[in-house]
Motif scaffolding. Structure first.
Motif, PDB file in Angstrom:
ATOM      1  N   ILE B 159       0.012  30.274  -4.202  1.00 20.42           N
ATOM      2  CA  ILE B 159      -1.062  31.746  -3.484  1.00 20.42           C
ATOM      3  C   ILE B 159      -1.708  32.086  -4.472  1.00 20.42           C
ATOM      4  N   SER B 327      -3.799  39.621   5.130  1.00 21.97           N
ATOM      5  CA  SER B 327      -4.398  37.877   5.905  1.00 21.97           C
ATOM      6  C   SER B 327      -2.859  36.990   4.891  1.00 21.97           C
ATOM      7  N   GLU B 328      -3.020  36.867   3.710  1.00 20.08           N
ATOM      8  CA  GLU B 328      -1.623  36.723   2.694  1.00 20.08           C
ATOM      9  C   GLU B 328      -0.723  36.722   3.176  1.00 20.08           C
ATOM     10  N   ARG B 331      -0.140  34.964   6.401  1.00 23.95           N
ATOM     11  CA  ARG B 331       0.636  33.737   6.260  1.00 23.95           C
ATOM     12  C   ARG B 331       1.603  33.254   5.511  1.00 23.95           C
ATOM     13  N   LEU B 334       3.573  33.570   8.379  1.00 30.25           N
ATOM     14  CA  LEU B 334       4.318  32.421   9.329  1.00 30.25           C
ATOM     15  C   LEU B 334       4.731  31.682   8.249  1.00 30.25           C
TER      16      LEU B 334
END
Lengths: 341, 357
Positions: B159, B327-328, B331, B334
């Motif tokens: 990422i 948001s990272e 992610r 998740l």
């Protein structure tokens, strides 16, 4: 007097070394007690002291023999590595009846170490290469070869540690149950026997005489008709073979395979053992035992003290060598004592 | 004569010292003899590796504070391999420890022999499965799902990577470290199937755990080939990777290189280059082992710590929060949840290859 000096030196340096520990808030006598208990406190402890002593006696003999021929063998570490590696490979791959297996293993170990030493002897005798530099370099080559074999060629797939396949059962020496699990084997008696053989060889045979003569004066020996080159090569072969025999006790007796880094510098400590024993084969038995006890005792310091680690063994060894080799000091002292007596 | 005098003087001094030490010794002997005594043997790399061994020491010291264990409990750092069987035998006999813990697979190799010699003692090993050699049923083997945590940090590396190349620097070239590497590269490829993963190892012997200069060289060469995130799994050698990243970032500010720590939370070590750490909670394994032992819940079986119980995890704290947008973080968490729920299948090097231990 010759016997007195190493003994006095040992006592003096032990006292000095132990007193130094008081700088780190430890009681020297407490440390000494740990040493005694750890070295001789139980059958197991004593067995481990003996186990440590065997390689030291052999490397001590190895260094002395070369030294008697005027050669300074710093390469006992490499020679014992090659000896141990050879016997481990041989014992893992060649099935032999258990009657002759250990003997064959010992021969292989001695030959491998011997060849590793003789290479240096050959280059010294024929090309004039300096044996100190040669043996040091050969140590690195031996370390490289052994890790290549232990990691790539003959790696034991059942462990993550870098070690060779386990030796066949026929090769393993019986451990005497007397020592409660300490791996004391016939290797102990082998090392004692070899010390006696070394003494006989050096002082009771013409070959030994030639060897010592070359060590005393190369040119005079050459004039007297001694084959100096042959003697040097042979001396390095025997020296290497003695170091190589360390593999017998370590591989066939203790570990059961070649483990990388199995030797905590036996080859280098052997130099100290040889000098404390004044390069006399029989005296080396005792200096080997002493250094074995120091190594064993020191390892318990890690457990039983807060501020002193097993590196104290190195301090003691260094002090012993320093005091033994302080010629000026002794020449002043000994006559005075004689006068008093 | 003068010599003699000074000798007798020092003798008296020594004797006094001896008496004092004896009295101190006996005092400590009387104190709390019934409390269980715990002893621990560390691995090469040393207690201050900021990583594997330090984590073990942390767990041990926490147990000393929080649990009722014998004040004579102790741990040792071996100087060489020959000392390992001595320590273990000594802990089992003279020191008379009740629970003996071996950190890492090198000391663990000596446990089966000692454990069968002292069947009344309990043993715990980290990173080795000794179940087949557990003849007296007194060894607990603790394993970690390193591949799961490595998958997660592999995903993080992908990422954050701008160059599409990520790297891995392992300590000793052994199956255990390949397990990290495989998880890591799978995680990176999960995010970006086209990503290139460079893999190098410091060495093939236990000395590889303590060779920062070699690790630094490997890292420099990887960074110079365009890698911009390196995951190091090299105990004390790992510092070399952090140093390489910091050095390059200083000399060339156009692009940024990152590194990922391991075992302990290493985020604080070099805060500007360490993206996160793949925590392997050896401290928790040690603490839980001791606490189980004290409360008579010690089991001589295999205990596995994974992502689901945070035995392995990615670390997020004030030292590295700046690297991530909310948001990272969402992610990453998740992905973590998907691994725990087995939606994502993480390949396990141990199961692919038939290596035991």
């Amino acid at each position: 007097m010759t016997i007195l000096r190493p003994i006095l030196a040992t006592i003096l340096s032990l006292v000095l070394g132990l007193l130094a520990t008081s700088l780190f808030h430890e009681s020297p006598l407490h440390i000494f007690k740990i040493f005694l208990q750890s070295g001789f406190g139980s059958a197991y402890d004593f067995g481990m002291t003996l186990t440590y002593s065997v390689p030291l006696i052999l490397t001590g003999l190895s260094v002395s023999l070369a030294f008697k021929a005027g050669l300074f063998n710093i390469g006992a570490e490499g020679q014992l590595t090659m000896g141990a590696l050879a016997v481990a490979v041989f014992a893992a791959l060649v099935p032999l009846p258990s009657l002759i297996a250990p003997l064959a293993g010992a021969l292989v170990a001695a030959c491998a170490g011997g060849i590793w030493g003789a290479l240096v002897g050959f280059l010294k005798a024929r090309r004039g290469a300096h044996e100190v530099i040669m043996t040091i370099m050969m140590n690195f080559i031996a370390a490289g070869i052994s890790s290549y074999v232990a990691v790539y060629l003959l790696k034991d797939p059942n462990t993550q540690n870098p070690q060779t396949l386990p030796i066949l059962p026929a090769f393993s020496l019986t451990q005497y149950s007397l020592f409660n699990g300490a791996p004391v084997t016939f290797a102990l008696f082998l090392s004692l026997l070899i010390a006696v053989v070394c003494w006989l060889y050096l002082y009771r045979t013409p070959y030994g005489f030639e060897l010592r003569a070359v060590g005393e004066n190369e040119h005079a020996s050459s004039t007297a008709g001694i084959g100096v080159q042959k003697v040097q090569i042979l001396a390095m072969f025997f020296s290497g073979a003695l170091a190589g025999l360390v593999g017998v006790g370590e591989v066939m007796g203790r570990v059961g395979c070649f483990k990388l880094d199995f030797s905590p510098g036996y080859g280098f400590t052997g130099i100290a053992v040889a000098f404390l024993g004044r390069c006399h084969p029989l005296a080396i038995i005792f200096s080997g035992l002493l250094f074995g006890a120091i190594q064993k005792g020191a390892s318990d310091l890690e457990i039983f003290t807060q501020n002193v680690t097993s590196d104290l063994a190195l301090v003691l060894q260094a002090l012993i060598i320093l005091v033994v080799s302080a010629d000026g000091l002794w020449e002043k002292w000994i006559p005075v004592k004689k006068g008093k007596a | 004569m003068a010599l003699l005098c000074s000798k007798s003087l020092s003798k008296i001094l020594l004797f006094v010292a001896f008496i004092i030490s004896l009295s101190m010794f006996s005092f400590s002997c009387f104190a709390k003899q019934n409390l269980p005594k715990i002893c621990m043997v560390l691995d090469k790399g040393g207690r201050d590796d900021h990583s594997f061994n330090e984590s073990a020491v942390k767990g041990f010291q926490l147990a000393q504070k929080a649990l009722h264990i014998n004040p004579e409990s102790r741990f040792v750092e071996p100087k060489n391999d020959a000392q390992l069987p001595l320590f273990l035998n000594n802990f089992s006999s003279e020191v008379n420890c009740d629970l003996i813990i071996a950190i890492g697979f090198t000391p663990a190799a000596f446990i089966p022999e000692v454990a069968s010699k002292f069947p009344q003692k309990k043993f715990m090993v980290i990173d080795s499965n000794l179940q087949l050699k557990n003849v007296k049923h007194n060894i607990r083997s603790v394993l970690f799902e390193e591949h799961e945590g490595s998958f997660l940090v592999g995903a993080i590396a992908a990422i954050k990577s701008k160059t599409g190349r990520v790297g891995f620097v392992g300590g000793m070239d052994v199956p255990l470290i390949h397990r990290f590497a495989l998880g890591y590269s799978s995680g990176a490829k999960y995010i970006n199937p086209n990503i290139k993963v460079q893999e190098s190892y410091v060495g093939v012997t236990p000395d590889a755990w303590n060779n920062p200069s070699k690790a630094k060289e490997l890292a420099l060469s990887q960074y110079n080939k365009g890698v911009d995130v390196i995951f190091q799994v090299a105990a004390a050698s790992g510092q070399g990777v952090f140093d390489a990243a910091e050095e390059l970032n200083k000399s060339d500010s156009k692009s940024v290189r990152y590194a990922i720590g391991v075992d302990s939370n290493q985020n604080w070590v070099n805060p500007h280059v360490i993206l996160t750490s793949m925590e392997k909670r050896v401290d928790r394994a040690v603490f839980n082992g001791i606490s189980d032992f004290i409360s008579n819940k010690f089991t001589a079986d295999v205990v596995v710590y994974g992502l689901k119980d945070s035995g392995v995890n990615w670390s997020l704290d004030n030292n590295n929060r700046e690297f991530y947008s909310p948001s990272e973080i969402a992610r990453i968490n998740l992905i973590k949840k998907l691994i725990i729920d087995h939606v994502i299948h993480v390949p396990d090097y141990y199961k692919i290859n038939t290596h035991k231990n």
